[in-house]
Design a protein around this motif. Sequence first.
Motif, PDB file in Angstrom:
ATOM      1  N   PRO A 138       0.812  -1.219   0.000  1.00  0.00           N
ATOM      2  CA  PRO A 138       0.000   0.000   0.000  1.00  0.00           C
ATOM      3  C   PRO A 138       0.840   1.263   0.000  1.00  0.00           C
ATOM      4  O   PRO A 138       1.972   1.279   0.494  1.00  0.00           O
ATOM      5  CB  PRO A 138      -0.769  -0.115   1.323  1.00  0.00           C
ATOM      6  N   THR A 139       0.296   2.330  -0.574  1.00  0.00           N
ATOM      7  CA  THR A 139       0.875   3.653  -0.382  1.00  0.00           C
ATOM      8  C   THR A 139       0.593   4.079   1.051  1.00  0.00           C
ATOM      9  O   THR A 139      -0.540   3.965   1.519  1.00  0.00           O
ATOM     10  CB  THR A 139       0.264   4.658  -1.363  1.00  0.00           C
ATOM     11  N   CYS A 140       1.605   4.542   1.761  1.00  0.00           N
ATOM     12  CA  CYS A 140       1.472   4.770   3.201  1.00  0.00           C
ATOM     13  C   CYS A 140       1.621   6.239   3.564  1.00  0.00           C
ATOM     14  O   CYS A 140       2.252   7.007   2.850  1.00  0.00           O
ATOM     15  CB  CYS A 140       2.526   3.957   3.949  1.00  0.00           C
ATOM     16  N   GLU A 141       1.043   6.598   4.701  1.00  0.00           N
ATOM     17  CA  GLU A 141       1.170   7.939   5.251  1.00  0.00           C
ATOM     18  C   GLU A 141       2.373   7.999   6.204  1.00  0.00           C
ATOM     19  O   GLU A 141       2.867   6.959   6.663  1.00  0.00           O
ATOM     20  CB  GLU A 141      -0.120   8.334   5.962  1.00  0.00           C
ATOM     21  N   PRO A 142       2.874   9.205   6.512  1.00  0.00           N
ATOM     22  CA  PRO A 142       4.101   9.344   7.305  1.00  0.00           C
ATOM     23  C   PRO A 142       4.150   8.543   8.607  1.00  0.00           C
ATOM     24  O   PRO A 142       5.191   7.933   8.896  1.00  0.00           O
ATOM     25  CB  PRO A 142       4.174  10.856   7.561  1.00  0.00           C
ATOM     26  N   PRO A 143       3.084   8.505   9.442  1.00  0.00           N
ATOM     27  CA  PRO A 143       3.201   7.723  10.683  1.00  0.00           C
ATOM     28  C   PRO A 143       3.458   6.246  10.418  1.00  0.00           C
ATOM     29  O   PRO A 143       4.158   5.585  11.185  1.00  0.00           O
ATOM     30  CB  PRO A 143       1.840   7.933  11.363  1.00  0.00           C
ATOM     31  N   VAL A 144       2.893   5.741   9.328  1.00  0.00           N
ATOM     32  CA  VAL A 144       3.081   4.329   8.990  1.00  0.00           C
ATOM     33  C   VAL A 144       4.504   4.099   8.495  1.00  0.00           C
ATOM     34  O   VAL A 144       5.151   3.093   8.842  1.00  0.00           O
ATOM     35  CB  VAL A 144       2.065   3.887   7.921  1.00  0.00           C
ATOM     36  N   LEU A 145       5.012   5.022   7.688  1.00  0.00           N
ATOM     37  CA  LEU A 145       6.351   4.863   7.140  1.00  0.00           C
ATOM     38  C   LEU A 145       7.412   4.849   8.240  1.00  0.00           C
ATOM     39  O   LEU A 145       8.413   4.130   8.140  1.00  0.00           O
ATOM     40  CB  LEU A 145       6.637   5.982   6.142  1.00  0.00           C
ATOM     41  N   GLU A 146       7.194   5.611   9.297  1.00  0.00           N
ATOM     42  CA  GLU A 146       8.143   5.591  10.407  1.00  0.00           C
ATOM     43  C   GLU A 146       8.159   4.223  11.085  1.00  0.00           C
ATOM     44  O   GLU A 146       9.216   3.710  11.461  1.00  0.00           O
ATOM     45  CB  GLU A 146       7.792   6.688  11.411  1.00  0.00           C
ATOM     46  N   VAL A 147       6.984   3.611  11.232  1.00  0.00           N
ATOM     47  CA  VAL A 147       6.910   2.276  11.822  1.00  0.00           C
ATOM     48  C   VAL A 147       7.520   1.247  10.881  1.00  0.00           C
ATOM     49  O   VAL A 147       8.232   0.333  11.312  1.00  0.00           O
ATOM     50  CB  VAL A 147       5.443   1.915  12.150  1.00  0.00           C
ATOM     51  N   ILE A 148       7.257   1.398   9.574  1.00  0.00           N
ATOM     52  CA  ILE A 148       7.838   0.483   8.597  1.00  0.00           C
ATOM     53  C   ILE A 148       9.363   0.557   8.633  1.00  0.00           C
ATOM     54  O   ILE A 148      10.048  -0.473   8.530  1.00  0.00           O
ATOM     55  CB  ILE A 148       7.310   0.801   7.183  1.00  0.00           C
ATOM     56  N   ALA A 149       9.895   1.763   8.779  1.00  0.00           N
ATOM     57  CA  ALA A 149      11.346   1.917   8.857  1.00  0.00           C
ATOM     58  C   ALA A 149      11.912   1.116  10.024  1.00  0.00           C
ATOM     59  O   ALA A 149      12.950   0.445   9.896  1.00  0.00           O
ATOM     60  CB  ALA A 149      11.714   3.397   8.988  1.00  0.00           C
ATOM     61  N   ASP A 150      11.249   1.168  11.176  1.00  0.00           N
ATOM     62  CA  ASP A 150      11.681   0.373  12.328  1.00  0.00           C
ATOM     63  C   ASP A 150      11.684  -1.110  11.999  1.00  0.00           C
ATOM     64  O   ASP A 150      12.627  -1.839  12.305  1.00  0.00           O
ATOM     65  CB  ASP A 150      10.748   0.623  13.522  1.00  0.00           C
ATOM     66  N   PHE A 151      10.598  -1.565  11.364  1.00  0.00           N
ATOM     67  CA  PHE A 151      10.453  -2.983  11.068  1.00  0.00           C
ATOM     68  C   PHE A 151      11.486  -3.450  10.047  1.00  0.00           C
ATOM     69  O   PHE A 151      12.100  -4.515  10.205  1.00  0.00           O
ATOM     70  CB  PHE A 151       9.038  -3.276  10.562  1.00  0.00           C
ATOM     71  N   LEU A 152      11.693  -2.674   8.971  1.00  0.00           N
ATOM     72  CA  LEU A 152      12.645  -3.072   7.946  1.00  0.00           C
ATOM     73  C   LEU A 152      14.064  -3.131   8.493  1.00  0.00           C
ATOM     74  O   LEU A 152      14.829  -4.055   8.192  1.00  0.00           O
ATOM     75  CB  LEU A 152      12.574  -2.111   6.758  1.00  0.00           C
ATOM     76  N   ALA A 153      14.422  -2.134   9.297  1.00  0.00           N
ATOM     77  CA  ALA A 153      15.757  -2.147   9.892  1.00  0.00           C
ATOM     78  C   ALA A 153      15.936  -3.355  10.796  1.00  0.00           C
ATOM     79  O   ALA A 153      16.972  -4.021  10.782  1.00  0.00           O
ATOM     80  CB  ALA A 153      15.997  -0.856  10.672  1.00  0.00           C
ATOM     81  N   ASP A 154      14.919  -3.666  11.568  1.00  0.00           N
ATOM     82  CA  ASP A 154      14.975  -4.826  12.461  1.00  0.00           C
ATOM     83  C   ASP A 154      15.048  -6.118  11.655  1.00  0.00           C
ATOM     84  O   ASP A 154      15.767  -7.051  12.007  1.00  0.00           O
ATOM     85  CB  ASP A 154      13.744  -4.848  13.372  1.00  0.00           C
ATOM     86  N   ALA A 155      14.302  -6.181  10.535  1.00  0.00           N
ATOM     87  CA  ALA A 155      14.291  -7.385   9.704  1.00  0.00           C
ATOM     88  C   ALA A 155      15.661  -7.653   9.101  1.00  0.00           C
ATOM     89  O   ALA A 155      16.070  -8.803   8.961  1.00  0.00           O
ATOM     90  CB  ALA A 155      13.251  -7.247   8.598  1.00  0.00           C
ATOM     91  N   VAL A 156      16.382  -6.582   8.740  1.00  0.00           N
ATOM     92  CA  VAL A 156      17.728  -6.750   8.185  1.00  0.00           C
ATOM     93  C   VAL A 156      18.710  -7.172   9.274  1.00  0.00           C
ATOM     94  O   VAL A 156      19.542  -8.063   9.079  1.00  0.00           O
ATOM     95  CB  VAL A 156      18.204  -5.450   7.512  1.00  0.00           C
TER      96      VAL A 156
END
Length: 210
Positions: free
Chosen positions: A155-173
Amino acid sequence: MILGDARDDEDHDVLFPEVRRRGVEIIRVHPFDLVTHLGPAGISFTVRGETLEPDLVVGWMLEELLLWIDNPGRDIRVYTVNHHPVFAMYRYAPDGAWVTNVASGGSIAMCPLSPGLADIAARASRAAGTLIGGIDVGENLTTGEYVVYEVNSCPTCEPPVLEVIADFLADAVLRADSSTEAWAPTTIDTDLDLSPELFHASTRHLLHRD
């Protein structure tokens, strides 16, 4: 590695710096430029002749607008990360129309994440296996119940979601396979917030007014 194109610039302008700030490198590759090689040594990827060895690949392409079933004038997009609902928004259809997509003239507003809404979105995300999900939910005016219209995996995401996604992606790596088991968001938007900054600058003129 994020698969996407210039249509995603606004999302990526938020996401990429947040991921890099967490110590993880991130690049965007257009799917048309990505070449997959299958050989005796396994699978490899090249872009314009350069070999890539990504730790994580995320698809970020939405190919076409989606049509919806009848609704009461709005639906709800619930964003999930690792199957955890983190943010929701109302999407209102224009007067006399039924399609709520912003690209079709719809308007938007923040939607508090109630327990019932969060529950159905989480269950839909797990059923579809979407680690980054946009769950489209309708409100049944007759029964008062929610119904899932669709589960979007990119999905296209809004800023609050993108900040959470950034946390998750960094953790996943950094933690690889254990991330999906252990990671959970630190913030969830359960309360009404009328701040325009919740949305991208390009969509704030679409904020719904009662």
